[in-house]
Design an enzyme around this catalytic site. Structure first.
Site, mmCIF file in Angstrom:
data_model
loop_
_atom_site.group_PDB
_atom_site.id
_atom_site.type_symbol
_atom_site.label_atom_id
_atom_site.label_comp_id
_atom_site.label_asym_id
_atom_site.label_seq_id
_atom_site.Cartn_x
_atom_site.Cartn_y
_atom_site.Cartn_z
ATOM 1 N N ASP A 38 -15.010 -2.811 -0.873
ATOM 2 C CA ASP A 38 -14.770 -2.884 0.560
ATOM 3 C C ASP A 38 -15.989 -2.399 1.323
ATOM 4 O OD1 ASP A 38 -12.139 -2.765 -0.401
ATOM 5 O OD2 ASP A 38 -12.210 -0.713 -0.770
ATOM 6 N N ASP A 52 0.854 -1.135 0.101
ATOM 7 C CA ASP A 52 -0.032 0.058 -0.019
ATOM 8 C C ASP A 52 0.927 1.233 -0.020
ATOM 9 O OD1 ASP A 52 -2.228 -1.735 0.175
ATOM 10 O OD2 ASP A 52 -2.733 -1.270 2.092
#
Length: 248
Positions: free
Chosen positions: A132, A11
């Site tokens: 998500d 990330d």
């Protein structure tokens, strides 16, 4: 069974490799100042596919860590899937042209599903949808906003569209090392023909063992983040388990 893919996660925030807690940019831990070296380390460990997210891009709505992504692509030979800030076809084309194997579309999948379908038709097998969820409902804009659309409802919009995979993240577990939400992820996979990848909370080798049980057989794989970085999950042991399951 087909070999489950264990995707190590990188990330990106301000060019560095970080991990967040429940998607909160204010609760980030820097694990590497050199994402390309980290990616190379994952490749040497034996991983076959890399998962990357441009966190700054997810909030800005356009790529923000292009230099770091390009550095990774220059260093590794394994395929890379990338999400974060993918809101138009030009961005999809740009990343695929630079060597990204699979582009992940998140926020725009909720707001403009026709765009996802068009991209999937144009680039078959190279578009994934990132879903998500917080308490079962889709969150967008870097998880800052929660919609009234359920994860399953959104996923079903892409059935038959040529989407390569659904990446399902349980935000409540992400970065907390509490274990994946096996029940919700397996239920989603059972309700779809699109392959599903589990994300959010993978904590240890026990989670890898759990992923290899029959009720998770339809999953394409799972994403591992913090557990790899802090040593809770040994790459060699995890990959050996997966290889053994395939051989069986």
């Amino acid at each position: 069974m087909d070999a489950m893919i264990l995707f190590p996660a990188i990330d990106l925030k301000e060019g560095r490799c970080v991990r967040l807690v429940q998607g909160d940019m204010a609760r980030s831990t820097v694990f590497s100042h050199d994402p390309a070296a980290q990616a190379e380390s994952f490749e040497r460990a034996g991983f076959s596919y890399l998962h990357m997210v441009d966190l700054d891009g997810a909030f800005a709505g356009k790529p923000q860590n292009a230099a770091a992504v390009e550095a990774v692509l220059a260093r590794v030979k394994i395929p890379v899937q990338l999400g974060g800030g993918v809101r138009d076809l030009a961005t999809v084309e740009g990343w695929l042209g630079k060597g990204i194997a699979r582009v992940i579309i998140g926020t725009t999948a909720l707001r403009d599903p026709d765009f996802v379908k068009a991209a999937a038709r144009r680039f078959p097998g190279r578009i994934a949808v990132g879903i998500d969820a917080r308490d079962g409902f889709v969150a967008v804009e870097g998880w800052a906003e929660v919609s009234e659309v359920s994860a399953l409802e959104l996923a079903r919009r892409f059935e038959g569209a040529g989407v390569a995979a659904i990446i399902f993240t349980d935000i409540a577990r992400d970065g907390l090392l509490k274990g994946l939400n096996f029940e919700a992820t397996a239920a989603l996979a059972d309700a779809l023909t699109i392959p599903v990848i589990a994300s959010g909370g993978l904590a240890s080798i026990e989670d890898v063992k759990r992923l290899l049980r029959p009720d998770c057989a339809r999953l394409e794989g799972a994403i591992a983040g913090r557990a790899l970085y802090d040593g809770r999950l040994d790459p060699a042991a995890a990959l050996a388990l997966i290889a053994g399951a395939k051989a069986a």
